[in-house]
Structure formats: structure tokens, C-alpha cells
Design an enzyme around this catalytic site. Structure first.
Site, mmCIF file in Angstrom:
data_model
loop_
_atom_site.group_PDB
_atom_site.id
_atom_site.type_symbol
_atom_site.label_atom_id
_atom_site.label_comp_id
_atom_site.label_asym_id
_atom_site.label_seq_id
_atom_site.Cartn_x
_atom_site.Cartn_y
_atom_site.Cartn_z
ATOM 1 N N GLY A 144 18.201 -28.092 13.423
ATOM 2 C CA GLY A 144 19.188 -26.708 13.015
ATOM 3 C C GLY A 144 18.684 -26.177 11.832
ATOM 4 O O GLY A 144 19.084 -24.965 11.261
ATOM 5 N N ASP A 201 17.425 -28.471 27.881
ATOM 6 C CA ASP A 201 18.046 -27.275 27.101
ATOM 7 C C ASP A 201 17.099 -26.099 27.167
ATOM 8 O O ASP A 201 17.201 -24.907 26.760
ATOM 9 C CB ASP A 201 18.567 -27.439 25.595
ATOM 10 N N SER A 256 14.279 -28.909 14.314
ATOM 11 C CA SER A 256 14.482 -30.002 15.238
ATOM 12 C C SER A 256 13.170 -30.361 16.127
ATOM 13 O O SER A 256 13.010 -31.415 16.577
ATOM 14 C CB SER A 256 15.541 -29.408 16.420
ATOM 15 N N ASN A 269 14.725 -21.380 14.403
ATOM 16 C CA ASN A 269 16.331 -21.357 14.374
ATOM 17 C C ASN A 269 16.682 -19.883 13.714
ATOM 18 O O ASN A 269 17.552 -19.153 14.100
ATOM 19 C CB ASN A 269 16.867 -22.306 13.467
ATOM 20 N N HIS A 300 13.609 -27.365 23.561
ATOM 21 C CA HIS A 300 12.853 -28.623 22.803
ATOM 22 C C HIS A 300 11.892 -29.144 23.821
ATOM 23 O O HIS A 300 12.218 -29.625 24.966
ATOM 24 C CB HIS A 300 13.883 -29.475 22.193
#
Length: 182
Positions: free
Chosen positions: A42, A152, A5, A70, A155
Site C-alpha cells: 500500500g 487481483d 506490495s 499505488n 500482483h
């Protein structure tokens, strides 16, 4: 740029995402380079391994491998991440493609032992692939800084993507010095 991502630019417009920012810093440095974005939000190292041939369809002259975040977030076994990345690197080497491996750190909530084993995965691969360029932590100087991350806290925001690109420039120059005829 084969990644997850962060490469795909999660939460960002394409011109703000890391691949576009890498291209911008390279062009500002006088290097006529196009960065091909091959990121899937993801994605794990297993996902990157399974789509490697697809990612190489545009015939890149060098590859930035930015996978593993991830795996760490999901607590996957570092040995599994190592095996997937080793396979990716071996396949790129067989094609004669110069590689920059961007390392990743595991989140601290998984414990010190897991974190050490996870980060060691990338260092071990760097030692085993002496011609490869190694950038130890993709989010160096950005991770944990609220001013450089989206809400979040995982990112990068546009300023964070620019900072990652700025910090990666020396490693990218080294990678590009290994391109045939470049």
C-alpha cells in the site's frame, strides 16, 4: 529494494516474492548478492520517502527504488510522485549509493493524459539522474498476463515474480557494476 506490495511479496511466500527471486537470478548468474526486502504493501512514493532512513539501516551497497504503483492506482498527482521520488534519489545520491529506478505505468482507467504524465515522471527522473540505472516498467512482460498474476490482476504470482526478476537481470548487472569495490 525500496518498494510497495510487489516488493513486499503481497500474496506470496517470502521465497516466491520478487526480492528473493532477484537474489536467486543474481546468484544463478554467479553474483553473491543479498537483496534486502524493504517493501510495504500500500505504500506510495510519499511513504517510501518517509521511511527511507529506516530502509537504509541495513547499509545496502545499492538500492532498487520500486515505488509509484499505488500513486497511480490512487490517481495522485504525477508532480507529487515526481517530487517524492526526486527527494529519495537525491538522498541516495548524497550517500553515494548506486540506484536502479524501476518505473511504473498508471492504470488505463485514469485516462491517456494522466497515464502519459505519470509515466513521464519516471523518464524525466532518469534523464535528470544520468548515473542512475533506469528500468522503464517494473512489470514489463507480466502486467496484464493472467498466467503471471494473482487473481487481483495487479500482483505477480510466483511465476510472474520469477519473470520480472529474469527480465531485470541486465539492469541489475548494470547497477551492481556501479558498486564501489564490486
Amino acid at each position: 529494494m525500496l518498494g510497495d506490495s510487489i516488493t513486499a511479496g503481497y500474496g506470496l511466500a517470502k521465497p516466491e516474492a520478487l526480492p528473493a527471486q532477484l537474489e536467486a537470478v543474481l546468484k544463478a548468474a554467479g553474483l553473491a548478492v543479498t537483496v534486502i526486502e524493504a517493501g510495504v504493501s500500500g505504500d506510495t512514493t510519499a511513504g517510501g520517502k518517509s521511511r527511507l532512513e529506516w530502509a537504509l539501516a541495513d547499509k545496502p551497497q545499492a538500492v532498487v527504488v520500486a515505488l509509484g504503483g499505488n500513486d497511480g492506482l490512487r490517481g495522485l498527482a504525477p508532480a507529487e510522485s515526481y517530487a517524492n521520488l526526486a527527494d529519495i534519489l537525491a538522498r541516495l545520491k548524497a550517500r553515494g549509493l548506486p540506484v536502479l529506478l524501476a518505473g511504473m505505468l498508471a492504470p488505463p482507467n485514469l485516462g491517456a493524459d494522466y497515464g502519459r504524465d505519470f509515466s513521464e515522471t519516471f523518464r524525466r527522473l532518469a534523464l535528470e539522474n544520468p548515473g542512475m540505472v533506469f528500468y522503464p516498467f517494473l512489470l514489463e512482460g507480466v502486467a496484464g498476463d493472467p498466467a503471471l498474476n494473482q487473481p487481483d490482476r495487479i500482483h505477480p504470482n510466483p511465476a510472474g515474480a520469477r519473470e520480472v526478476a529474469r527480465r531485470m537481470l541486465p539492469a541489475l548487472r548494470e547497477l551492481l557494476s556501479k558498486v564501489q569495490g564490486g
